[in-house]
Design an enzyme around this catalytic site. Structure first.
Site, short mmCIF file in Angstrom:
data_model
loop_
_atom_site.label_atom_id
_atom_site.label_comp_id
_atom_site.label_asym_id
_atom_site.label_seq_id
_atom_site.Cartn_x
_atom_site.Cartn_y
_atom_site.Cartn_z
N LYS A 271 20.47 -8.55 -42.39
CA LYS A 271 19.12 -7.98 -42.17
C LYS A 271 18.19 -8.27 -43.33
CE LYS A 271 20.12 -5.01 -38.36
NZ LYS A 271 20.46 -3.71 -37.81
N ARG A 306 29.08 -3.50 -37.46
CA ARG A 306 28.53 -4.48 -36.50
C ARG A 306 28.09 -5.69 -37.31
NH1 ARG A 306 23.66 -6.14 -34.49
NH2 ARG A 306 23.56 -6.63 -32.27
N1 HH2 Z 1 20.96 -4.11 -34.88
C1 HH2 Z 1 20.49 -5.06 -34.03
C2 HH2 Z 1 20.76 -4.97 -32.66
N2 HH2 Z 1 21.53 -3.98 -32.17
N3 HH2 Z 1 22.84 -2.03 -32.52
C3 HH2 Z 1 23.33 -1.09 -33.35
N4 HH2 Z 1 24.10 -0.09 -32.88
N5 HH2 Z 1 23.06 -1.11 -34.69
C4 HH2 Z 1 22.29 -2.08 -35.26
O1 HH2 Z 1 22.07 -2.04 -36.49
C5 HH2 Z 1 21.74 -3.10 -34.40
C6 HH2 Z 1 22.04 -3.03 -33.00
C7 HH2 Z 1 19.67 -6.19 -34.57
O2 HH2 Z 1 20.46 -7.29 -34.94
P1 HH2 Z 1 20.75 -8.61 -34.05
O3 HH2 Z 1 21.42 -8.26 -32.77
O4 HH2 Z 1 21.47 -9.59 -34.89
O5 HH2 Z 1 19.31 -9.23 -33.81
P2 HH2 Z 1 18.26 -9.15 -32.62
O6 HH2 Z 1 17.90 -7.74 -32.35
O7 HH2 Z 1 17.12 -9.98 -33.15
O8 HH2 Z 1 18.91 -9.78 -31.42
#
Ligand code: HH2
Length: 327
Positions: A271, A306
């Site tokens: 992040k 995660r």
């Molecule tokens: N962060 C993201 C998405 N889902 N779910 C939980 N429970 N906790 C988190 O910190 C979290 C989440 C964002 O990360 P990512 O999926 O890599 O990116 P994007 O939202 O751009 O797809």
């Protein structure tokens, strides 16, 4: 600490934790393996939620860190957008994460990065369902990362076992009923507003207690809808309606969240606050900082991580845990 929340301090691990608990000088944190010797406020009564063992969740005993590997079937996710947008590539990536040691595969079809535009639910379902179905048929524990009740329902029908909702089952009025009816384990994450507006809502007097208050209200909403606490994992939502300073405060005082009586999940992987702290401009340069954040979270008793980089996280966790057990 403000209000009714207590911060467990003086954390011990391994043999020293067991010895201190046996001698009455420490209490187990969420059942162990960490124990705490002091609290802020110093004279606080400590509710049982801080000390009791967590019940198994989604079939996991939670007696070792659980790794949730991320598979974004999206064209625009912040760190890997476009890499796994076709189902075959997403399934291949999931298999690689499983080989590397992932316990759960978190499948998402909508980017929730700051400023992102919403994806129509039909398009989100079209992206995720073939991936969920193929993995579930192969016996993989799949969580569906969505804020839409229709996508949750379709993904559960396709074999997903866990619902992971960045809106804490608040974003869609039908979500509570879908999760309750399926008896599905759920991750409730804290955020404010939506991905387009959330960073303008990152204003708190005390981010830790305000996020804890909000999560407590969502646990109560779940209880009212028929979702018991033991089916819930909580997540303070690193990077969602939080400044970099807020993310650091949450990680520094993470043990406060044990007061909610649920297992804790942390998603700090790649992040942007890591990039800003260490001048790692692109998400893929942020692995060392992501590992540091992951181990800091485990050091406060987090149960589930995660992550994008499963092999590297698994190695870091194995060394961390072995040192802890030797102590
Ligand atoms: N962060 C993201 C998405 N889902 N779910 C939980 N429970 N906790 C988190 O910190 C979290 C989440 C964002 O990360 P990512 O999926 O890599 O990116 P994007 O939202 O751009 O797809």
């Amino acid at each position: 600490m403000a209000g009714k929340w207590v911060r467990p301090l003086g954390l011990l691990a391994g043999k020293s934790a067991a010895a201190a608990v046996a001698a009455g000088r420490a209490r187990w944190l969420a059942g162990g393996p960490l124990a705490f010797t002091a609290t802020d406020p110093a004279d606080a009564a400590v509710p049982e939620t801080y000390t009791a063992s967590r019940r198994p969740w989604a079939g996991f005993a939670l007696d070792r860190p659980i790794l949730m590997g991320i598979v974004n079937v999206t064209p625009d996710s912040f760190s890997d957008g476009g890499e796994f947008v076709d189902s075959e590539a997403a399934i291949r990536h999931a298999r690689r994460l499983l080989d590397e040691g992932a316990d759960i595969i978190d499948v998402g079809g909508e980017s929730t990065r700051p400023g992102s535009a919403p994806t129509p639910p039909e398009e989100e379902a079209r992206r995720v369902l073939p991936v969920v179905r193929a993995l579930a048929e192969a016996g993989v524990v799949v969580s569906i990362d969505t804020r839409r009740a229709s996508v949750m329902e379709a993904a559960l029908a396709a074999g997903a076992r866990i619902v992971n909702d960045v809106t804490g089952l608040e974003g869609d009025p039908a979500s509570l009923a879908v999760v309750a009816a399926a008896k599905a384990p759920v991750v409730l994450m804290h955020m404010r507003g939506d991905p387009a507006t959330m960073q303008s809502l990152a204003v708190y007097e005390d981010v830790v207690t305000e996020v804890a208050d909000w999560l407590e209200a969502r646990i109560a909403a779940c209880a009212a809808a028929g979702i018991p606490r033991e089916r819930i994992v909580i997540d303070p939502g690193i990077g969602f309606a939080k400044t970099g300073a807020h993310n650091l405060e949450i990680l520094a005082r993470l043990a406060v969240f044990h007061g909610l009586g649920c297992a804790i999940l942390i998603g700090a992987s790649r992040k942007s606050f890591i990039g800003r702290l260490a001048r790692a401009e692109t998400p893929k340069e942020r692995l060392p900082g992501s590992l540091a954040a992951a181990l800091a979270a485990l050091g406060q008793g987090a149960h589930i991580l995660r992550v994008h980089d499963v092999a590297a996280t698994r190695q870091a966790v194995a060394v961390w845990r072995s040192i802890l057990d030797a102590g």
